[in-house]
Design a protein around this motif. Structure first.
Motif, mmCIF file in Angstrom:
data_model
loop_
_atom_site.group_PDB
_atom_site.id
_atom_site.type_symbol
_atom_site.label_atom_id
_atom_site.label_comp_id
_atom_site.label_asym_id
_atom_site.label_seq_id
_atom_site.Cartn_x
_atom_site.Cartn_y
_atom_site.Cartn_z
ATOM 1 N N VAL A 165 0.841 -1.203 0.000
ATOM 2 C CA VAL A 165 0.000 0.000 0.000
ATOM 3 C C VAL A 165 0.872 1.247 0.000
ATOM 4 O O VAL A 165 0.617 2.210 -0.734
ATOM 5 N N TRP A 166 1.918 1.236 0.814
ATOM 6 C CA TRP A 166 2.821 2.395 0.876
ATOM 7 C C TRP A 166 3.483 2.623 -0.480
ATOM 8 O O TRP A 166 3.550 3.756 -0.964
ATOM 9 N N LEU A 167 3.985 1.574 -1.128
ATOM 10 C CA LEU A 167 4.617 1.702 -2.441
ATOM 11 C C LEU A 167 3.621 2.195 -3.488
ATOM 12 O O LEU A 167 3.941 3.064 -4.316
ATOM 13 N N ASN A 170 0.863 4.002 -2.954
ATOM 14 C CA ASN A 170 0.548 5.409 -2.665
ATOM 15 C C ASN A 170 1.690 6.328 -3.079
ATOM 16 O O ASN A 170 1.459 7.411 -3.626
ATOM 17 N N THR A 171 2.908 5.909 -2.808
ATOM 18 C CA THR A 171 4.065 6.722 -3.193
ATOM 19 C C THR A 171 4.124 6.864 -4.711
ATOM 20 O O THR A 171 4.339 7.964 -5.239
ATOM 21 N N GLY A 172 3.922 5.769 -5.426
ATOM 22 C CA GLY A 172 3.910 5.819 -6.891
ATOM 23 C C GLY A 172 2.792 6.687 -7.427
ATOM 24 O O GLY A 172 2.985 7.469 -8.365
ATOM 25 N N ASN A 173 1.615 6.562 -6.829
ATOM 26 C CA ASN A 173 0.474 7.383 -7.261
ATOM 27 C C ASN A 173 0.730 8.868 -7.007
ATOM 28 O O ASN A 173 0.369 9.718 -7.821
ATOM 29 N N ASP A 174 1.340 9.189 -5.863
ATOM 30 C CA ASP A 174 1.655 10.585 -5.553
ATOM 31 C C ASP A 174 2.645 11.150 -6.568
ATOM 32 O O ASP A 174 2.488 12.280 -7.044
ATOM 33 N N LYS A 175 3.667 10.377 -6.905
ATOM 34 C CA LYS A 175 4.653 10.845 -7.895
ATOM 35 C C LYS A 175 4.000 11.030 -9.255
ATOM 36 O O LYS A 175 4.244 12.016 -9.948
ATOM 37 N N ARG A 176 3.166 10.075 -9.653
ATOM 38 C CA ARG A 176 2.483 10.163 -10.937
ATOM 39 C C ARG A 176 1.549 11.368 -10.971
ATOM 40 O O ARG A 176 1.514 12.130 -11.932
ATOM 41 N N ALA A 177 0.799 11.578 -9.896
ATOM 42 C CA ALA A 177 -0.120 12.723 -9.830
ATOM 43 C C ALA A 177 0.652 14.038 -9.861
ATOM 44 O O ALA A 177 0.237 14.995 -10.524
ATOM 45 N N GLY A 178 1.781 14.081 -9.162
ATOM 46 C CA GLY A 178 2.610 15.294 -9.176
ATOM 47 C C GLY A 178 3.165 15.564 -10.561
ATOM 48 O O GLY A 178 3.164 16.706 -11.037
ATOM 49 N N LEU A 179 3.639 14.527 -11.231
ATOM 50 C CA LEU A 179 4.161 14.675 -12.585
ATOM 51 C C LEU A 179 3.055 15.083 -13.550
ATOM 52 O O LEU A 179 3.248 15.949 -14.407
ATOM 53 N N GLN A 180 1.872 14.502 -13.390
ATOM 54 C CA GLN A 180 0.741 14.850 -14.250
ATOM 55 C C GLN A 180 0.328 16.304 -14.025
ATOM 56 O O GLN A 180 0.066 17.032 -14.990
ATOM 57 N N ALA A 181 0.293 16.735 -12.788
ATOM 58 C CA ALA A 181 -0.068 18.124 -12.496
ATOM 59 C C ALA A 181 0.968 19.077 -13.086
ATOM 60 O O ALA A 181 0.612 20.120 -13.654
ATOM 61 N N LYS A 182 2.231 18.715 -12.963
ATOM 62 C CA LYS A 182 3.305 19.551 -13.509
ATOM 63 C C LYS A 182 3.202 19.619 -15.035
ATOM 64 O O LYS A 182 3.353 20.689 -15.628
ATOM 65 N N THR A 183 2.908 18.493 -15.669
ATOM 66 C CA THR A 183 2.752 18.449 -17.119
ATOM 67 C C THR A 183 1.562 19.288 -17.565
ATOM 68 O O THR A 183 1.651 20.045 -18.539
ATOM 69 N N GLU A 184 0.444 19.176 -16.856
ATOM 70 C CA GLU A 184 -0.743 19.963 -17.190
ATOM 71 C C GLU A 184 -0.480 21.463 -17.009
ATOM 72 O O GLU A 184 -0.922 22.279 -17.824
ATOM 73 N N LEU A 185 0.219 21.822 -15.960
ATOM 74 C CA LEU A 185 0.548 23.223 -15.711
ATOM 75 C C LEU A 185 1.440 23.770 -16.826
ATOM 76 O O LEU A 185 1.217 24.877 -17.314
#
Length: 183
Positions: free
Chosen positions: A25-27, A29-44
C-alpha cells in the motif's frame, strides 16, 4: 514451549502478510503521488504554453497593427513633405487614420513586460527609432509653420529614419516569433 511455537507458526504468516500488505500500500501510494505530481506539472506546463501562445498571437497582431499605422502615417507626411498635398490635408488624413487604428499600444507594452521580457530590448530600440521618425515629422511641421513649405530635405531624412525603424521592427517581430517557436 511447543505452545509458543504453535502460536508463533500460526501468527507469523499473518504478521508477514500484514506487513507485506502495508508495504504494498505504501509503495502504491508513493507511486500514485509521484504520478499525480508529474501529471499536475505536465498539465501546468501545457496550460502555460497555451497561454503564452495566445498572448504571443495577440502581441503579434497588435504589433502589426501598430506598425501598419506608423507606416501609413509616414506615407501621409512624406506626401506632404514632397508637395503632393498640403499640411492641412496631411493633418486630416492623420486624424482619420488614427480613428481607424486596430491595435492597443498599452497592450503591446503589457504583453512584452509580462509574457515576453526577452523582447523588451528590441521594443525599446523600436521605440527609439519611432521617436527619431517622429522628430523628423515634427521638425517639418515646425519648418512649415515658420513659412518654409519645401520639405524635400525632411522627406529624405524621414525615409532614412523609416528604413532604420523597419529594421528594428523586424528584429522585434523575429524575437516574438522565435520565443513562440520555442514553446
Amino acid at each position: 514451549m511447543s505452545d509458543f511455537l504453535t502460536i508463533f507458526n500460526s501468527v507469523s504468516p499473518a504478521v508477514t502478510g500484514a506487513a507485506a500488505a502495508l508495504i504494498g500500500v505504501w509503495l502504491t501510494n508513493t507511486g500514485n503521488d509521484k504520478r499525480a505530481g508529474l501529471q499536475a506539472k505536465t498539465e501546468l506546463e501545457k496550460e502555460r504554453r497555451t497561454i503564452l501562445r495566445a498572448c504571443g498571437d495577440e502581441l503579434y497582431r497588435h504589433t502589426y497593427g501598430w506598425g501598419a499605422q506608423l507606416r501609413s502615417n509616414t506615407l501621409i507626411w512624406h506626401g506632404a513633405m514632397v508637395g503632393q498635398y498640403g499640411v492641412n490635408e496631411a493633418l486630416d488624413m492623420e486624424a482619420a487614420d488614427f480613428n481607424r487604428r486596430n491595435f492597443d499600444y498599452g497592450r503591446i507594452e503589457m504583453l512584452v513586460d509580462v509574457y515576453f521580457p526577452e523582447a523588451r530590448t528590441q521594443l525599446d530600440s523600436l521605440l527609439h527609432h519611432r521617436d527619431e521618425r517622429s522628430k523628423c515629422i515634427n521638425a517639418f511641421k515646425r519648418s512649415y509653420k515658420a513659412g518654409d513649405g519645401d520639405g524635400r530635405a525632411f522627406a529624405t531624412q524621414l525615409m532614412d529614419s523609416v528604413a532604420v525603424y523597419e529594421s528594428a521592427f523586424n528584429k522585434f517581430v523575429q524575437t516574438i516569433v522565435k520565443t513562440m517557436r520555442a514553446l
